[in-house]
Design an enzyme around this catalytic site. Structure first.
Site, mmCIF file in Angstrom:
data_model
loop_
_atom_site.group_PDB
_atom_site.id
_atom_site.type_symbol
_atom_site.label_atom_id
_atom_site.label_comp_id
_atom_site.label_asym_id
_atom_site.label_seq_id
_atom_site.Cartn_x
_atom_site.Cartn_y
_atom_site.Cartn_z
ATOM 1 N N LYS A 1 -7.498 56.189 43.002
ATOM 2 C CA LYS A 1 -6.781 55.216 42.164
ATOM 3 C C LYS A 1 -6.914 55.597 40.685
ATOM 4 O O LYS A 1 -7.798 56.385 40.329
ATOM 5 C CB LYS A 1 -7.350 53.815 42.407
ATOM 6 C CG LYS A 1 -8.831 53.677 42.060
ATOM 7 C CD LYS A 1 -9.441 52.378 42.589
ATOM 8 C CE LYS A 1 -10.902 52.269 42.218
ATOM 9 N NZ LYS A 1 -11.552 51.106 42.863
ATOM 10 N N TYR B 1 -14.174 54.129 8.003
ATOM 11 C CA TYR B 1 -13.640 52.764 7.857
ATOM 12 C C TYR B 1 -14.770 51.765 7.628
ATOM 13 O O TYR B 1 -15.798 51.809 8.307
ATOM 14 C CB TYR B 1 -12.894 52.344 9.117
ATOM 15 C CG TYR B 1 -11.468 52.812 9.205
ATOM 16 C CD1 TYR B 1 -10.533 52.479 8.224
ATOM 17 C CD2 TYR B 1 -11.044 53.563 10.300
ATOM 18 C CE1 TYR B 1 -9.211 52.894 8.324
ATOM 19 C CE2 TYR B 1 -9.724 53.983 10.412
ATOM 20 C CZ TYR B 1 -8.811 53.642 9.415
ATOM 21 O OH TYR B 1 -7.518 54.047 9.515
ATOM 22 N N ARG C 1 -13.362 38.871 45.261
ATOM 23 C CA ARG C 1 -12.328 39.565 44.487
ATOM 24 C C ARG C 1 -11.065 39.739 45.313
ATOM 25 O O ARG C 1 -10.008 39.208 44.971
ATOM 26 C CB ARG C 1 -12.855 40.917 43.990
ATOM 27 C CG ARG C 1 -11.881 41.636 43.070
ATOM 28 C CD ARG C 1 -12.393 42.975 42.600
ATOM 29 N NE ARG C 1 -12.482 43.970 43.667
ATOM 30 C CZ ARG C 1 -12.674 45.274 43.473
ATOM 31 N NH1 ARG C 1 -12.825 45.743 42.245
ATOM 32 N NH2 ARG C 1 -12.737 46.107 44.485
ATOM 33 N N MET D 1 -9.046 55.800 15.296
ATOM 34 C CA MET D 1 -8.130 55.943 16.432
ATOM 35 C C MET D 1 -8.008 57.407 16.878
ATOM 36 O O MET D 1 -8.032 57.709 18.072
ATOM 37 C CB MET D 1 -6.742 55.408 16.064
ATOM 38 C CG MET D 1 -5.768 55.458 17.234
ATOM 39 S SD MET D 1 -4.089 55.002 16.787
ATOM 40 C CE MET D 1 -4.276 53.262 16.445
HETATM 41 C C1 PLP Z 1 -12.738 51.566 43.497
HETATM 42 C C2 PLP Z 1 -13.083 51.226 44.893
HETATM 43 C C3 PLP Z 1 -13.846 52.111 45.669
HETATM 44 C C4 PLP Z 1 -14.536 53.321 45.095
HETATM 45 O O1 PLP Z 1 -15.703 52.864 44.416
HETATM 46 P P1 PLP Z 1 -16.730 53.867 43.738
HETATM 47 O O2 PLP Z 1 -17.804 52.966 43.231
HETATM 48 O O3 PLP Z 1 -16.004 54.566 42.650
HETATM 49 O O4 PLP Z 1 -17.206 54.801 44.782
HETATM 50 C C5 PLP Z 1 -13.987 51.826 47.025
HETATM 51 N N1 PLP Z 1 -13.448 50.708 47.558
HETATM 52 C C6 PLP Z 1 -12.749 49.814 46.830
HETATM 53 C C7 PLP Z 1 -12.211 48.613 47.466
HETATM 54 C C8 PLP Z 1 -12.553 50.032 45.465
HETATM 55 O O5 PLP Z 1 -11.890 49.135 44.743
#
Ligand code: PLP
Length: 375
Positions: free
Chosen positions: A48, A268, A147, A316
């Site tokens: 992802k 800054y 979640r 930035m």
């Molecule tokens: C992002 C995610 C993972 C991977 O988690 P890591 O801690 O990066 O290994 C696995 N399962 C779900 C549902 C996730 O959202």
């Protein structure tokens, strides 16, 4: 990490001021290390957010070649982009589920949605009946993170009313650990207990439970399919230490140097005033390049084994460093310094910024020249 030649010349001549180097050999090594950690489980890769910023297509192809067939993304749009880059025997799963209206795309691209509610089950079942063929899916249950996924009661409903699943072929029952990076956290065992109860409702279904941290919690957590992300990319899977090989190095060019007298304001807000004559260098990367402003006055870079601290606020597009420790004339425009590499890991930089390696990696976006290292 083995010595590799990073093409700084190519990057600078194309107008880039930094090189993000991604070691695909280290990625493969981490894949095999995770597999050896959970030898009885099959192994998916979580790709992802563009494989945590490292390039989903390239990362997924490399892992496919290493034997991986299961790839998780968060969104349907990510899955649609990834799907055609992989052979047809690869499976692409969508963690965030199926929003109303996305069913047609999911069918067209042969995606496997993670169904997170009874409502999503109903829509996917209707879609399967319209399509006149079975459609695959993962069913997610929330075992203690609040979640995503069905509550245990909703999964009991699903088990009691199997007609709700008409047309759906479930590949896995899935849940996600909230505290797997803290091996001693009591929530891990609590979630494992709930997972066992939920799994008993669907005794024939393979279970997917462990992320990177979960892979290191022991065999009870491995189940049928582990789903690591961060550990593949070299991040520490838990607070117990980091057995993974670093995958990413980041080098950024110096664009200007100067000498300033005592009393000069730096950056800054003038948050730092020189308390003696200083030599400074300005780097061509800033918070828009994924170097959090929280690193202001807090982090450093490395050059020829010497740490050169950030001085003043991160801008930035640039950062000022104090190079007074170097001999006169050392470090000039066009020279590059190490931000991530043997001297400073993604976890080091994350802790300097008060964040986690995941946030550092996913923020390293498009303004670096990307260099993939193959053995
Ligand atoms: C992002 C995610 C993972 C991977 O988690 P890591 O801690 O990066 O290994 C696995 N399962 C779900 C549902 C996730 O959202």
């Amino acid at each position: 990490m083995c010595e590799t030649v990073i093409p700084f010349g190519d990057a600078l001549s194309q107008g880039y001021a930094g090189v993000l180097s991604i070691d695909l050999t280290a990625l493969r090594h981490n894949y095999h290390l995770l597999q050896a950690t959970a030898p009885d489980a099959s192994m998916a890769a979580v790709v992802k957010a563009d494989a945590y910023g490292l390039g989903a297509a390239r990362v997924a192809q490399t892992l496919y070649d290493a034997g991986c067939r299961d790839f998780f993304v968060a969104l349907v749009t990510e899955a649609v982009a990834l799907r055609p880059t992989l052979p047809t025997d690869a499976h692409v799963y969508v963690l965030n589920g199926l929003l109303p209206g996305a069913e047609a795309l999911a069918v067209e691209h042969d995606l496997i949605p993670v169904l997170n509610s009874l409502e999503q089950v109903a829509r996917w079942s209707a879609t399967a009946q319209q399509a006149g063929r079975p459609l695959t899916a993962v069913v997610q249950v929330d075992t203690g993170m609040s979640r995503l996924g069905m509550q245990p009661d909703q999964l009991r409903t699903l088990a009691a009313e199997p007609e709700r699943l008409r047309g759906i072929e479930i590949t896995h029952l899935m849940s996600h650990l909230a505290c797997a990076d803290e091996p001693e956290h009591p929530a891990n065992a609590d979630q494992l207990t709930v997972m066992a109860e939920m799994s008993a409702l669907f005794p024939h279904l393979p279970v997917s439970f462990a992320n990177s941290g979960g892979a290191f919690l022991g065999q009870a957590y491995h189940k049928a399919l582990i789903r690591p992300g961060i550990a593949l990319y070299g991040g520490a899977p838990s607070t117990d230490g980091n057995p993974m090989r670093p995958v990413v190095t980041l080098h950024v060019a110096v664009i200007q140097t100067r000498e300033v007298p005592t009393g000069t304001r730096i950056g800054y807000g003038g948050t730092v005033v020189a308390d003696r004559p200083l030599r400074l260098a300005t780097l061509s990367a800033g918070y828009a390049d994924g170097l959090p402003r929280a690193l202001s006055n807090h982090a450093g870079v490395w050059w020829q084994g010497i740490r050169l601290p950030f001085i003043g606020r991160v801008s930035m597009d640039s950062i000022i460093i104090n190079i007074s420790a170097l001999p006169d004339g050392a470090l000039n425009p066009g020279d590059v310094v190490e931000l991530l590499g043997p001297h400073q890991s993604i976890d080091d930089l994350a802790s300097a910024a008060g964040t986690i390696s995941y946030e550092i990696l996913t923020a390293l976006r498009s303004r670096y020249y990307r260099h993939y290292v193959e053995a």
